[in-house]
Structures are given as structure tokens and as C-alpha cells.
Motif scaffolding. Structure first.
Motif, short mmCIF file in Angstrom:
data_model
loop_
_atom_site.label_atom_id
_atom_site.label_comp_id
_atom_site.label_asym_id
_atom_site.label_seq_id
_atom_site.Cartn_x
_atom_site.Cartn_y
_atom_site.Cartn_z
N ILE B 444 25.10 25.72 29.81
CA ILE B 444 25.60 24.49 30.45
C ILE B 444 27.12 24.54 30.54
O ILE B 444 27.71 24.28 31.60
N PHE B 445 27.76 24.91 29.44
CA PHE B 445 29.22 24.97 29.43
C PHE B 445 29.72 26.00 30.45
O PHE B 445 30.67 25.76 31.19
N ALA B 446 29.04 27.15 30.45
CA ALA B 446 29.47 28.21 31.36
C ALA B 446 29.35 27.75 32.81
O ALA B 446 30.26 27.97 33.62
N TYR B 447 28.24 27.09 33.11
CA TYR B 447 28.03 26.65 34.48
C TYR B 447 29.05 25.57 34.87
O TYR B 447 29.63 25.60 35.96
N ALA B 448 29.27 24.64 33.95
CA ALA B 448 30.22 23.56 34.23
C ALA B 448 31.62 24.14 34.46
O ALA B 448 32.36 23.68 35.33
N HIS B 449 31.95 25.16 33.67
CA HIS B 449 33.25 25.80 33.86
C HIS B 449 33.28 26.51 35.21
O HIS B 449 34.30 26.50 35.91
N GLY B 450 32.15 27.09 35.58
CA GLY B 450 32.06 27.81 36.85
C GLY B 450 32.27 26.90 38.05
O GLY B 450 32.82 27.33 39.06
N ILE B 451 31.82 25.65 37.94
CA ILE B 451 32.03 24.75 39.08
C ILE B 451 33.30 23.92 38.89
O ILE B 451 33.44 22.83 39.43
N LYS B 452 34.20 24.47 38.12
CA LYS B 452 35.57 23.94 38.00
C LYS B 452 35.63 22.54 37.40
O LYS B 452 36.44 21.72 37.80
N LYS B 453 34.73 22.27 36.48
CA LYS B 453 34.88 21.00 35.75
C LYS B 453 35.96 21.20 34.70
O LYS B 453 36.10 22.29 34.14
N ASN B 454 36.66 20.15 34.46
CA ASN B 454 37.81 20.21 33.58
C ASN B 454 37.41 19.61 32.24
O ASN B 454 37.30 18.40 32.11
N PHE B 455 37.11 20.44 31.27
CA PHE B 455 36.68 19.89 30.00
C PHE B 455 37.11 20.80 28.86
O PHE B 455 37.60 21.90 29.06
N ARG B 456 36.91 20.33 27.68
CA ARG B 456 37.32 21.02 26.47
C ARG B 456 36.12 21.02 25.53
O ARG B 456 35.30 20.10 25.56
N VAL B 457 36.01 22.05 24.72
CA VAL B 457 34.84 22.18 23.85
C VAL B 457 35.28 22.22 22.40
O VAL B 457 36.27 22.87 22.06
N VAL B 458 34.58 21.50 21.56
CA VAL B 458 34.76 21.62 20.11
C VAL B 458 33.52 22.31 19.57
O VAL B 458 32.41 21.82 19.72
N VAL B 459 33.69 23.49 18.99
CA VAL B 459 32.57 24.22 18.40
C VAL B 459 32.58 23.94 16.90
O VAL B 459 33.55 24.24 16.22
N VAL B 460 31.52 23.34 16.42
CA VAL B 460 31.41 23.07 14.99
C VAL B 460 30.49 24.12 14.39
O VAL B 460 29.45 24.44 14.97
N ASP B 461 30.88 24.66 13.28
CA ASP B 461 30.15 25.77 12.68
C ASP B 461 29.86 25.45 11.23
O ASP B 461 30.37 24.48 10.67
N SER B 462 29.04 26.28 10.60
CA SER B 462 28.78 26.05 9.18
C SER B 462 28.49 27.37 8.48
O SER B 462 28.13 28.35 9.12
N ARG B 463 28.65 27.37 7.19
CA ARG B 463 28.24 28.50 6.39
C ARG B 463 26.72 28.49 6.32
O ARG B 463 26.11 27.46 6.52
N PRO B 464 26.00 29.51 6.00
CA PRO B 464 26.51 30.86 5.79
C PRO B 464 26.42 31.73 7.04
O PRO B 464 26.89 32.85 7.02
#
Lengths: 401, 627
Positions: B444-464
């Protein structure tokens, strides 16, 4: 360039050196761009391009509810009429298929003139007429013609949810039958006409059905809060009054077009005790209210409703005081939309008069409607029955998927 | 408004009856049930405003329809009976649809019995049936779990058995009171006679309630025969509606012993497991792989491709719901390719058994996900519904094309549709948050970026597992502006987020989202901040099971993974402590997000509220696929 939070949209607007009269145009610039020279070709197709930022949605409401606040309405009606005339002239020279498209608008306008008819029902009637008068010889042609007519109707007013929803529902309902493939074209067309008429009849009867279904919920001695002018709610209350039920109605004022005033006038004529509140007195009056009754412009897939500005706050107040919120809406208002928040809608703008000149540099929020999420609604009274909000999606899935 | 879902031909009319409609019961009852006044009013064709609210509209029947042409029944947009030309009595009513569903579910149970023969099956079980074997044949279970399960058993048995009970509630209570009084009296007598130690006192206090609960459960007779012992169940015919198989409980020592004898993979169980999660399998990691590799040439019944996929599951080379499901299906495709029917056997039965043994091997490597369970159910359905007169070659090619279609339609095309729906909710200037590394959300993010949508992503991660880092790398490579943080900081970043996109391992029919551990936390924080939560999930991951917590069904990961911190040699406080009896390490893999925290489910069928999952399962479940 990235800003700290999403509010930068607003910031950027404020810094905009060329002040735009339409506040949300940055978000939805495609929607309400003023008609540029390039869009003149579009104008031939769309008989009602909005020359001003006021949405056709609001114009229709104003016409139906006989609310005239200023001369903007007359101007826009004139402009729209002129456009229709122009497009009729243009279409006369165009192909036959185009003629069908304009025919539907004429038909639609004919039905729309009827005072008690919802715009969406007018559209349903007009689409039924399209099938009847169609000269198509194959199912496919008829289908294309129908789609074209419905697109034409939808573009007549892009902001009206019930109009586009009713067009989609009509097409789904009428063309959805497996038996069609096994018959000759004439029989299939007859069947389509039959179903179109049935759909039209169901839609015409919808208000009566809803009024009948909701009578059980109105008991003697209850107090009902209504917001905005809804003909369905009026029908419900009318029937309850004719049943000799004793109840009281609190009407909000419904600024800025004073729909509540008109509603209270109608109720008073029926002999129902009415009290008028200003919009900001909802929370003050809520403790004496037994239930909240609202109409809807559209019912969306989440089960929430889109309705006149202020419905959300009424529902919030009612929810926090544990009062039931009932929505009366015909099923042709069920739309395949899923707004996630208030700004996730196509804005319908309206003029607001404050009575005093607005200081320069001050913006005015001119949205005409808001979105009420399903968790604040108790029940929906529709012609399909009394539904919980989650059943709306069930119905839509069964019809569309 | 655009049509978000592809048009599909709808086969039959669906009659929905609401409001005051009486059931279709023929003309005789119809004429009597309508009040005479109302009938007269409708017959005269008077305007509907004169309808009294208590009037019951007459049932749909040709004769009444004809007599009052103005009358129209309340109902959904159904093609009316007279238009379709069939008499209304024959029209499929709602009740008959439920009947059809019921038999479907019966068939599904059959499937699942075959499927989950070894353990870790995916079928819905009532908690009662899950628990029953435990309480019956588990001497080593600790006192607390026993009590716990008894309590739950009593609770479950109560309401379900209530209608069958001859005794009224009051009578039952009186009996219990009497019992309790008797016990107390006995206890007092014992206390007076002997000299019980103080520490033992709580035990008799809990015993009587235990006893009563047990009595209550056994008193509720009809449930008892449902608790199946394996042999009885196997004797039952395939076509019969078999009782649901209990899910494998790994705190049941005798069952585990039996399982070990059959097992191909030699696993040693981890010793110190957390009390609440003893029913889940947990093995010491790192021991199975060399053992399996050494057995490679002896493992006759397992096809090499299945073996390969199993090893990849075991070593976590393939993870993620879609990837695992596709890998498994492709392996099965090869199994089918290399399959020849042995003499004196039929393909439908033997191949089904063969696939079953492959599945049990995969389960030993790693418990199945719901999506894989659904895919297996689909495949078994296809195998058993093959016509008998097909040649081997035809049957095999048909099955292989079925598998290809499943992968294509249910996974690949479905995720494309989800991407289209998901992108429609991304506006310019949005800040989107995601957790872990869901494959659909990434596209979804890749496609939205491909159609020139202007957005920012926060990737939340966790151990392990740090799965988010892979996602982060791929997003940054595409030129998307990203922020990376750990789940500890989620409440800090949430205030600037406008949309939360999450993936799901499965969505259960009460709307609960079963997903990577930590998802529930992110969803709850988002809900508290009033940020819309979009869960993106293909419809083949929907399951009719209901789950209320993350305890009953979950997967335990390697406990070492949380006790060791990679790259920090100085953090060695837990070295060698894994064998300490006072230390229990819990590394859960999944959690359940309640539906309250989910704003919308994005599926290939469109955007739905989480309350609509049962509708999708009912209308377009795996069982309904290409039947």
C-alpha cells in the motif's frame, strides 16, 4: 518538506499569500476548483457545474425546505438553468446516446419538482423512465445506456450522497438477475421495467414504512429531541400524533438555515407541543430528553450517518448521557462510503450569515454536514426494518459483492 | 460513488423478512391472521397513512397480492417472487439458507477432524470441549490449573445445559446448598476430631466448590457424550456430523507421549514454561534442525519439497502469513505432481491421507497459521469433491490448477484489491504508522508513493525479531520519508500520526484481530489517541472461530530470544538461568486485538466494519469457493 504534525495543512493555508475563499480546497482541490476554461467541454456533459463554491447539495436542500437566506440561491439557480438550457442545445446536435443522457435529467427535474419527493426517489423514477424509453436492442446497450444516465444524474450533484447511492442501488437491484441471460431481449426488458417500477414503489413507500416501524418506540409522555429538518422524522412524528400519542418535541434551531424553525412550525401545526432550542443548548436540555431522532443524508458502510452539521455533537451528548439516538433513513441512502473521520468526506459547503460583517483574516467553517460514527447511534429505522448500525454493512455486502 | 467491489452475478434472490411480517404459512393462516379491519382497508386500496401500527401485513402470497395491488411488503431489495416466476412458498427463505449453512459447517468439521488428527488443528472448539480431556486424564497437572479448568468448565456448562435441565434453577441451588452444608458439617467434624494443620485449611475450602462444579457439569448430561475419545470418533462415518475434535493440549502428558512416538521431528520440550501457557507446545530451539537433516534419507513418506518447506519454517527462513501459505501450497503442488495412486486405492482417499501426513509434518515444524488452515481446508475440499471417473492425470492437473487459482485469486489479486482500497484512505500530508512488517501494508505504501501521494511513515518495531527493519530499508530505498522507533515509544509518536495501518494473521468472527504480538498494544494506543486503525487482511484469513484472549490459542517462540540481547555481551544476567525453576520465560508470538480498537477492515471485498466478518464468512467463505 515535512512538518511536525498534520496540522501543517492548516498552517500552510494560513500562510498562503493568495487567500482562497474556500478553506478546504487544498485537501479537495479537484472537487471545487472554479470552472477553468479547460472544463468547458465538461460543462456540456454536466448540466450543473457549480459556478460558485456552494454545493448543489445545499441548493437542493434549500429549495426543498424553502429556506432562502440571500440572493446567492437565485443566482445559482439561474446559472444552473442557463447551463441546462445550453447543454440541451448542445446535446440536440450530439449523438443519440447523449440525448438519452439529457432525457434523464429532464425526467429527473420533472420528478424533482414534486414537493414531497426526495431527490433520490426522483432519480430512481428518472432511471426507470430511461429503461422504458430506451431504444437499445441488446442487453449490453441497455446496460451502457443506464450507466451513462446514472453518471449524468450523479454529476448533476456530486456532493449528494443519497443521489449517487440511489443510482448505484437502482442499477444493482434492477440488473441483478441471473434469469436475464436465458430470455429474449424484450422479455428481459419487460422484467427490468417491472423491477424498476417495484423499486420506485418501494422507495416511494419508504417513508410510510419507516413511520409505521418506528411507532413502537414512541410512547406516551416521552420527550424527543430532533435536529435539522428531516421529512422522514416529520412523517414519523406525524403518524405518532395521528395515533393520539402524547409526546413533546424539542427542536434545535438549526443554524444557519434555520431548518429547526421550519420543522417546529410544521409540528406546531399538527398540535404537538414544541420547544425551540438554540443549537448550543443541546447539552443543557439533554437531561429531560428521552430519545434523539435525526434523519440522515447518507448512511455509510460502517453504520454511521452523514447528516446536517451538528448531528455529531447531538449524538455525542446523547451518548454521554445514555439517551438513545434513533436515525430514520430510507434504504436508498445506504452508500458505499467508509469515512474514517470528519475530514474524510466530500465537503458540501454552504453560506453562513452571521448578521455582522466578518472581520478580515478570519476564516469561516462552511461545511454543511458531519459524520456520526456508528458507536453513537442506537438504531436505524429503515424501510428494511429496524436495524442496528452493523447490519447496514451486511445489507450492502449482500447487495454489492 | 465508485463501485469498489467487482461486480459478481448474484444467483438467487435473498428474501429478508423484517418488521411485522409473519412467516409464510399458507393462505389458510393468512386469511385468519389479518385483522379484518386491516384487510378491508388494504383491499379497498386506501392510502397507507391509515395503516395502524399494530397491523400485521399479510404474508406474501399470490392471492393476496392480486387482491390488493397497492400493497407492498416491507423487505429488502429482493426480486419479487412473481417476477422470478416461482411461487413464494418455494423461494429460499432465510431459514432455509441457514439450513444450508448448517450442513456446510458439518462438512467442515469432518474436514478438520482429518486435518487436525495429530494436533494443533485450526477448527473452532468450545472451551468446554478443549478442556474436558485435560481434567479427565491429567494426573500431573498442577492444582491451580485443574481448579481453573474446572471453573471454566462449570461456567461453560451452565448456560448451554440450562434448557435441557429438568430441575429449575432454584431447585438446583437448593441441592447445592444442601451439599455444601453437608461438606461443611463433615469438615467441622473432622476438625473437631483430628488436628488439621493450618496450611491445609484452604484446600478443603476450595474442594467443595470444585466438587459442585463437577457435579453440575456431569449433571448436564447431553454434553457428556460429546467429549470424544479418539477411537469412537474414528468409527463414525465420514458423512456423519462428527463431534468437533478437541484441540491438542500440550499439558496432557499421555497425549504428548503418544504424539512423540509418531513424531518425525525429534524435539525436546523446554522445561520451565509459564503456568498459563502450558497447553501450548514449546520446544528447545536449535535441537531439531541437525536431527532432521540427519534423517533426510530415511524419511520416506515425506516429499522432499514438503521437507524443504518444513525446514524453512523451522529455521524461520520463511515467515509471514502469505509467504508461508504460498510456500506450503507450492510444495503440495509438487506432491500432487509426483503422486501416483497405489494399486487398489482411490485417488480421492489416498491423496487426502497423503496431504494429511504432509500437514502433520508441517505442524511439527511450526504450528499452522489460520490462513494455512483455510488453504488446507480448501485443498481437501477439492480433493474429496473430485469426480471418481477421472483419470489420475486429469485429477492431478485439475488439483494443480485449483491450487494456482487459489494462490492467484485469494492471495495475489486480493492483495492488489486491498492496496487499491487502502490507498484511497491516504491523503496528502498524512503520517502513517505501521507495526512489524506486514506485506500488504508495504505494498500500500509503495503504491501510494508511486502515485505521488505526499506522506510520511512511522515504522514501529519490537524485539526480538526486528522485522520492521526490513520494511524500513525497503521503504527508505523507495524514497519514502520514514521514522523508525520501538514499541516502547509508541505513545510518544502517536500524537502526530493520522492513520495506523496494521496487518493481521487472521480475523476471527467476533472481529478480533489475531496478529503479531504487539499489535494490540499499538491499536489500543491509537484508539486512545483517536487515530483511525485500518487492519489490512485478505478474506481467506477470516475464520469462524471466536477468541476472547490471547491465551487459549497462541504460539510460543524461543525463550532464549528474549533472554539474550544480541550485541550486548555485558548483559549476561540470565546466562545459564534457563534451567532455574524459579525463572519462566514467555515469548509469545501472537496477540488478539479486540474489535473495539479496529476502525475498519480493509479486505478485497471492500472496506468493512469488523462486525461484518461473519457476513463475509457466511457468504464468501472457503467452503463456498467454486462449489
Amino acid at each position: 518538506m515535512w512538518w511536525r504534525s498534520a496540522s501543517f495543512i492548516r498552517d500552510r493555508q494560513n500562510q498562503n499569500p493568495n487567500p482562497n475563499p474556500k478553506p478546504s480546497s487544498l485537501l479537495h482541490s479537484a472537487l471545487d476548483d472554479p470552472p477553468s476554461p479547460t472544463s468547458t467541454s465538461m460543462a456540456a456533459l454536466n448540466p450543473n457545474p457549480n459556478p460558485n463554491p456552494i454545493s448543489a447539495y445545499y441548493q437542493t436542500r434549500a429549495e426543498h425546505h424553502a429556506v432562502v437566506t440571500s440572493d446567492w440561491l437565485a443566482q445559482s439557480v439561474e446559472a444552473a438553468a442557463g447551463d441546462v438550457a445550453a447543454s440541451v442545445g448542445a446535446a440536440a446536435g450530439a449523438s443519440k446516446a447523449e440525448g438519452g443522457g439529457v432525457g434523464v435529467i429532464e425526467e429527473f427535474n420533472y420528478w424533482r419538482k414534486k414537493p414531497d419527493l426526495a431527490e433520490a426517489v426522483a432519480a430512481i423514477m428518472a432511471l426507470g423512465a430511461v429503461i422504458r424509453s430506451s431504444e437499445a436492442t441488446t442487453m449490453n446497450e441497455l446496460d451502457i445506456e443506464l450507466k451513462k444516465a446514472s453518471n449524468n444524474l450523479k454529476s448533476w450533484d456530486t456532493t449528494s450522497i443519497s443521489l449517487s447511492a440511489a443510482c448505484d442501488l437502482f442499477i444493482r437491484y434492477v440488473t441483478r438477475t441471473s434469469a436475464l441471460e436465458y430470455e429474449d431481449f424484450d422479455a428481459a426488458k419487460r422484467r427490468l421495467i417491472e423491477r424498476a417500477e417495484k423499486f420506485g414503489e418501494i422507495s416511494l413507500k419508504a417513508r410510510k414504512t419507516i413511520a409505521m416501524l418506528s411507532q413502537d418506540f414512541i410512547s406516551d409522555g416521552c420527550t424527543i429531541l430532533v435536529h435539522g429538518y428531516s421529512r422522514v422524522v416529520l412523517e414519523v412524528l406525524k403518524m405518532a400524533a395521528s395515533d393520539k400519542k402524547l409526546f413533546r418535541v424539542l427542536c434545535t434551531e438549526g443554524r444557519p438555515d434555520r431548518t429547526g424553525l421550519r420543522f417546529s412550525k410544521e409540528l406546531a401545526a399538527l398540535g404537538i407541543p414544541v420547544k425551540l432550542l438554540i443549537d448550543s443548548a443541546v447539552a443543557y436540555a439533554m437531561d429531560e430528553v428521552d430519545m434523539v431522532f435525526v434523519g440522515a443524508d447518507g448512511v455509510v458502510e460502517s453504520g454511521g450517518i452523514i447528516n446536517m452539521m451538528g448531528t455529531y455533537q447531538v449524538a455525542l451528548v446523547a451518548h454521554s448521557m445514555n439517551k438513545p439516538v434513533y436515525v430514520a433513513a430510507e434504504s436508498f441512502k445506504f452508500a458505499r462510503l467508509y469515512p474514517l473521520d470528519q475530514k474524510d468526506l466530500e465537503p458540501a459547503l454552504r453560506p453562513i450569515e452571521f448578521g455582522v460583517p466578518i472581520p478580515s483574516g478570519v476564516e469561516v467553517e462552511t461545511s454543511a454536514r458531519d459524520y456520526t460514527p456508528p458507536q453513537y447511534l442506537t438504531l436505524l429505522f429503515t424501510d428494511l426494518g429496524v436495524l442496528t448500525p452493523s447490519v447496514v454493512s451486511d445489507e450492502l455486502i449482500q447487495l454489492y459483492v | 460513488m465508485d463501485l469498489r467491489r467487482p461486480n459478481r452475478p448474484v444467483i438467487g434472490p435473498k428474501v429478508r423478512q423484517v418488521g411485522f411480517i409473519t412467516p409464510d404459512s399458507g393462505s389458510a393462516t393468512a386469511s385468519t391472521s389479518i385483522p379484518a379491519v386491516a384487510a378491508a382497508a388494504t383491499a379497498a386500496g386506501s392510502p397507507p397513512s391509515s395503516l395502524s401500527p399494530v397491523m400485521i401485513p399479510p404474508p406474501r402470497h399470490p392471492s393476496t397480492e392480486m387482491s390488493n395491488p397497492h400493497y407492498h411488503p416491507i423487505g429488502s431489495y429482493n426480486p419479487s417472487e412473481q417476477i422470478l416466476g416461482s411461487p413464494p412458498a418455494l423461494s429460499p427463505s432465510r431459514s432455509s439458507r441457514f439450513d444450508a449453512d448448517g450442513s456446510d459447517f458439518g462438512g467442515d468439521d469432518d474436514e478438520s477432524v482429518a486435518l487436525s488428527g495429530v494436533g494443533g488443528g485450526m477448527t473452532p472448539k468450545s472451551s468446554l470441549l478443549m478442556r474436558q480431556p485435560v481434567t479427565k486424564t491429567a494426573p500431573p497437572v498442577s492444582e491451580t490449573t485443574k481448579r481453573d479448568s474446572n471453573v471454566s468448565k462449570g461456567k461453560a456448562a451452565g448456560p448451554s445445559a440450562a434448557p435441557k435441565e429438568k430441575l429449575t434453577r432454584a431447585e438446583r441451588r437448593a441441592a447445592q446448598e444442601a451439599q455444601r452444608a453437608a461438606k461443611a458439617a463433615a469438615k467441622e467434624a473432622a476438625a473437631a476430631g483430628g488436628a488439621p494443620s493450618v496450611s491445609k485449611q484452604p484446600k478443603p475450602a476450595t474442594k467443595p466448590t470444585n466438587q459442585q462444579k463437577k457435579d453440575g457439569a456431569s449433571g448436564s448430561g447431553p454434553l457428556q457424550p460429546l467429549a470424544p475419545s479418539g477411537s469412537i470418533e474414528k468409527k463414525q462415518g465420514k458423512k456423519e456430523v462428527a463431534a468437533p475434535h478437541p484441540r491438542m493440549q500440550f499439558d496432557d502428558m499421555t497425549k504428548v507421549g503418544k504424539l512423540k512416538k509418531r513424531a518425525v521431528v525429534n524435539q525436546s520440550e523446554a522445561r520451565n514454561r509459564v503456568e498459563l501457557f502450558r497447553h501450548l507446545p514449546q520446544y528447545e530451539h536449535g535441537t531439531q534442525l541437525p536431527d532432521l537433516e540427519s534423517k533426510f534419507f530415511q524419511l520416506d513418506p515425506i516429499h522432499p519439497s514438503v521437507y524443504q518447506v518444513g525446514l524453512q519454517f523451522l529455521s524461520d527462513k520463511i515467515s509471514g502469513g502469505n509467504a508461508r501459505c504460498i510456500a506450503m501450497l507450492l510444495a503440495f503442488k509438487e506432491v500432487i505432481q509426483d503422486y501416483t495412486t497405489p494399486p487398489e486405492k482411490t485417488l480421492t482417499r489416498d491423496l487426502g491421507a497423503k496431504v494429511g501426513s504432509c500437514v502433520s509434518f508441517l505442524i511439527e515444524c511450526r504450528p499452522l497459521s489460520v490462513s494455512m488452515g483455510n488453504a488446507i481446508r480448501f485443498l481437501k475440499n477439492r480433493i474429496s469433491s473430485l469426480p471418481h471417473n477421472l483419470s489420475d492425470k486429469e485429477a492431478k492437473s485439475r488439483l494443480q490448477s485449483d491450487i494456482d487459482r487459489f494462490i492467484n485469486e485469494k492471495i495475489i489479486i486480493a492483495s492488489k484489491a486491498i492496496v487499491e482500497h487502502g490507498v484511497s484512505k491516504i491523503r496528502d500530508g498524512d503520517v502513517l504508522l505501521t507495526y512489524g512488517s506486514p506485506s500488504v501494508v508495504e505494498s500500500i505504501f509503495a503504491y501510494a508513493h508511486g502515485i505521488k501521494k505526499n506522506f510520511r511513515v512511522v515504522v514501529v518495531d519490537s524485539r526480538p525479531k526486528h522485522e520492521g527493519q526490513g520494511l524500513l530499508r525497503r521503504l527508505v530505498e523507495r524514497g519514502i520519508h520514514c521514522t523508525y522507533t520501538h514499541i516502547n515509544a509508541v505513545s510518544y509518536v502517536m500524537h502526530e500520526v493520522t492513520r495506523v495501518f496494521l496487518g493481521a494473521s487472521s480475523v476471527l468472527s467476533n472481529g478480533t484481530v489475531y496478529s503479531r504480538v504487539g499489535t494490540a498494544c499499538v491499536a489500543m494506543v491509537a484508539h486512545a489517541f483517536r487515530v483511525p486503525v485500518l487492519v489490512c487482511c485478505e478474506a481467506y484469513k477470516f475464520h469462524e472461530r471466536v477468541q476472547l484472549d490471547s491465551i487459549c490459542s497462541n504460539e510460543l517462540g524461543d525463550p532464549d530470544a528474549i533472554s539474550k540481547v544480541s550485541g550486548r555481551k555485558d548483559l549476561n544476567y540470565l546466562d545459564g538461568w534457563a534451567q532455574n525453576e524459579n525463572l519462566q520465560l514467555l515469548n509469545l508470538k501472537y496477540d488478539a486485538t479486540p474489535s473495539d480498537y479496529v476502525s475498519v477492515l480493509v479486505t478485497e471485498q471492500g472496506m468493512l466494519p469488523p462486525t461484518s466478518v461473519p457476513v463475509i464468512i457466511r457468504e464468501y467463505g472457503i467452503e463456498r469457493l467454486w462449489t
